[in-house]
Design a protein around this motif. Sequence first.
Motif, PDB file in Angstrom:
ATOM      1  N   ARG A  69       2.044  -6.951  -2.649  1.00  0.00           N
ATOM      2  CA  ARG A  69       1.396  -8.265  -2.614  1.00  0.00           C
ATOM      3  C   ARG A  69       2.315  -9.320  -2.010  1.00  0.00           C
ATOM      4  O   ARG A  69       1.844 -10.274  -1.388  1.00  0.00           O
ATOM      5  N   ARG A  70       3.598  -9.167  -2.192  1.00  0.00           N
ATOM      6  CA  ARG A  70       4.559 -10.135  -1.649  1.00  0.00           C
ATOM      7  C   ARG A  70       4.902  -9.844  -0.198  1.00  0.00           C
ATOM      8  O   ARG A  70       5.536 -10.666   0.459  1.00  0.00           O
ATOM      9  N   GLN A  71       4.517  -8.670   0.312  1.00  0.00           N
ATOM     10  CA  GLN A  71       4.952  -8.222   1.625  1.00  0.00           C
ATOM     11  C   GLN A  71       3.788  -7.873   2.555  1.00  0.00           C
ATOM     12  O   GLN A  71       3.862  -6.933   3.325  1.00  0.00           O
ATOM     13  N   HIS A  72       2.698  -8.617   2.443  1.00  0.00           N
ATOM     14  CA  HIS A  72       1.554  -8.428   3.331  1.00  0.00           C
ATOM     15  C   HIS A  72       1.006  -6.999   3.257  1.00  0.00           C
ATOM     16  O   HIS A  72       0.585  -6.428   4.260  1.00  0.00           O
ATOM     17  N   GLY A  73       1.031  -6.420   2.049  1.00  0.00           N
ATOM     18  CA  GLY A  73       0.448  -5.095   1.839  1.00  0.00           C
ATOM     19  C   GLY A  73       1.324  -3.947   2.288  1.00  0.00           C
ATOM     20  O   GLY A  73       0.833  -2.823   2.435  1.00  0.00           O
ATOM     21  N   VAL A  74       2.618  -4.197   2.467  1.00  0.00           N
ATOM     22  CA  VAL A  74       3.525  -3.196   3.033  1.00  0.00           C
ATOM     23  C   VAL A  74       4.666  -2.910   2.067  1.00  0.00           C
ATOM     24  O   VAL A  74       5.174  -3.821   1.411  1.00  0.00           O
ATOM     25  N   VAL A  75       5.085  -1.641   1.972  1.00  0.00           N
ATOM     26  CA  VAL A  75       6.270  -1.269   1.198  1.00  0.00           C
ATOM     27  C   VAL A  75       7.084  -0.247   1.995  1.00  0.00           C
ATOM     28  O   VAL A  75       6.549   0.458   2.854  1.00  0.00           O
ATOM     29  N   SER A  76       8.353  -0.199   1.693  1.00  0.00           N
ATOM     30  CA  SER A  76       9.207   0.810   2.318  1.00  0.00           C
ATOM     31  C   SER A  76       9.304   2.034   1.413  1.00  0.00           C
ATOM     32  O   SER A  76       9.030   1.970   0.209  1.00  0.00           O
ATOM     33  N   ARG A  77       9.696   3.137   1.997  1.00  0.00           N
ATOM     34  CA  ARG A  77       9.902   4.361   1.215  1.00  0.00           C
ATOM     35  C   ARG A  77      10.942   4.120   0.125  1.00  0.00           C
ATOM     36  O   ARG A  77      10.771   4.553  -1.016  1.00  0.00           O
ATOM     37  N   ARG A  78      11.993   3.425   0.482  1.00  0.00           N
ATOM     38  CA  ARG A  78      13.045   3.150  -0.492  1.00  0.00           C
ATOM     39  C   ARG A  78      12.511   2.347  -1.671  1.00  0.00           C
ATOM     40  O   ARG A  78      12.829   2.636  -2.827  1.00  0.00           O
ATOM     41  N   GLN A  79      11.685   1.349  -1.391  1.00  0.00           N
ATOM     42  CA  GLN A  79      11.102   0.559  -2.470  1.00  0.00           C
ATOM     43  C   GLN A  79      10.209   1.411  -3.364  1.00  0.00           C
ATOM     44  O   GLN A  79      10.195   1.250  -4.582  1.00  0.00           O
ATOM     45  N   GLY A  84       9.843   4.188  -8.868  1.00  0.00           N
ATOM     46  CA  GLY A  84       9.605   5.325  -9.742  1.00  0.00           C
ATOM     47  C   GLY A  84       8.695   6.384  -9.180  1.00  0.00           C
ATOM     48  O   GLY A  84       8.397   7.375  -9.864  1.00  0.00           O
ATOM     49  N   LEU A  85       8.241   6.206  -7.931  1.00  0.00           N
ATOM     50  CA  LEU A  85       7.378   7.212  -7.328  1.00  0.00           C
ATOM     51  C   LEU A  85       8.241   8.340  -6.762  1.00  0.00           C
ATOM     52  O   LEU A  85       9.314   8.098  -6.218  1.00  0.00           O
ATOM     53  N   GLY A  86       7.773   9.566  -6.892  1.00  0.00           N
ATOM     54  CA  GLY A  86       8.527  10.696  -6.384  1.00  0.00           C
ATOM     55  C   GLY A  86       8.427  10.840  -4.877  1.00  0.00           C
ATOM     56  O   GLY A  86       7.440  10.428  -4.257  1.00  0.00           O
ATOM     57  N   SER A  87       9.438  11.451  -4.289  1.00  0.00           N
ATOM     58  CA  SER A  87       9.454  11.655  -2.847  1.00  0.00           C
ATOM     59  C   SER A  87       8.265  12.500  -2.388  1.00  0.00           C
ATOM     60  O   SER A  87       7.645  12.218  -1.367  1.00  0.00           O
TER      61      SER A  87
END
Length: 356
Positions: A69-79, A84-87
């Motif tokens: 929500r803070r990043q225009h609907g975008v997240v990085s793999r690292r984030q 807590g999401l698994g690879s």
Amino acid sequence: MTDHREGRADARSPHGVSRDDGTPDARIARRQHGVSHDDGTPDARIARRQHGVAHEAGTPDARIAHIARRQHGVVSRRQALEAGLGSTTVHRRVEAGRWVRLQHGVYRVGIVPAPLEWAAAVCLAVGADAVISHTSAAYLRGWMSGEPPEPPHITVPGRRPRARVGLRLHGVPSLATSEKDRASGFPVTGAERTLLDIASMLATRDLERVVAHALKNDELSVAQLDHLRARCRGRPGCGKLRAVIDQSGGARFTRSEAEARFLELIRSAELPIPRTNARLGPFELDAIWTRERVVVEVDGYAFHRSRDRFESDRRKDAWLMARGYRVIRVTWRQLTEHPTRTAVQVGRALEAATKR
């Protein structure tokens, strides 16, 4: 014999579910009757999705949604991993099309693309030191319309960047603080630097529009344009940029800016101060020394000098000279590049007038 445990179960629940004991029957009953509390099991998560129950605060998906929500609907793999999401889960969501890859290791997690998701994805992909630049920075500044440039341009200070698919990287030894800015919430090159970078990329007409827009919105001053004219030496597009900045190229310098520069020149040369914007007959004059009968007109603040304007200026000059006035026309370039020569010209005209 009556089974008292069964009787107690019947008394507590019309459906015969006494509690969540983790058994398959309990989970099935919970799904069938809309019970959505989360015990962390796969069935509980399935039930929650089936009955429209939002992710609970503190779960990986809730944390990822908050970040997106803070990043225009975008997240990085690292984030995503830090949330807590698994690879493996990240990989499966991308493979299934639930997440859309925008840059290396950066994904859209929402359904509808946000207008500036490309900029958010770029910033996540390149690191903290890099800034959006060239036409991409011009787009974020509002200097260009239409679709954002593809691929996005990024300037990386301090090192030679390795080529990356989906990005146009530019390496520079360093970026001064004055060469960095923010536009639309993203790190971009400063206005001067951006104009230097795009000079070779735009047609002259488009570059004129950019300069006019930046001046109108106070993103660039006339003094900064003067600095740019000298600074661009040896850079691609310098000749084109200078042509736009010069009076002959039609950069839009306002009358007030030209007047202020001219008066500053007169004061520094310790010449008498003229009346400005004065009416004489049917005309308004930029500067007039009434007693000496000397008039100065500063050219170069019309965006495009038309034939009508040219002819109007000639009529004004003829009307003034017929009444004994000496008319000196000064261009913006003369004011900015040859101020001493210009001051001498005006001073000699005033001196000659006193001897008449």
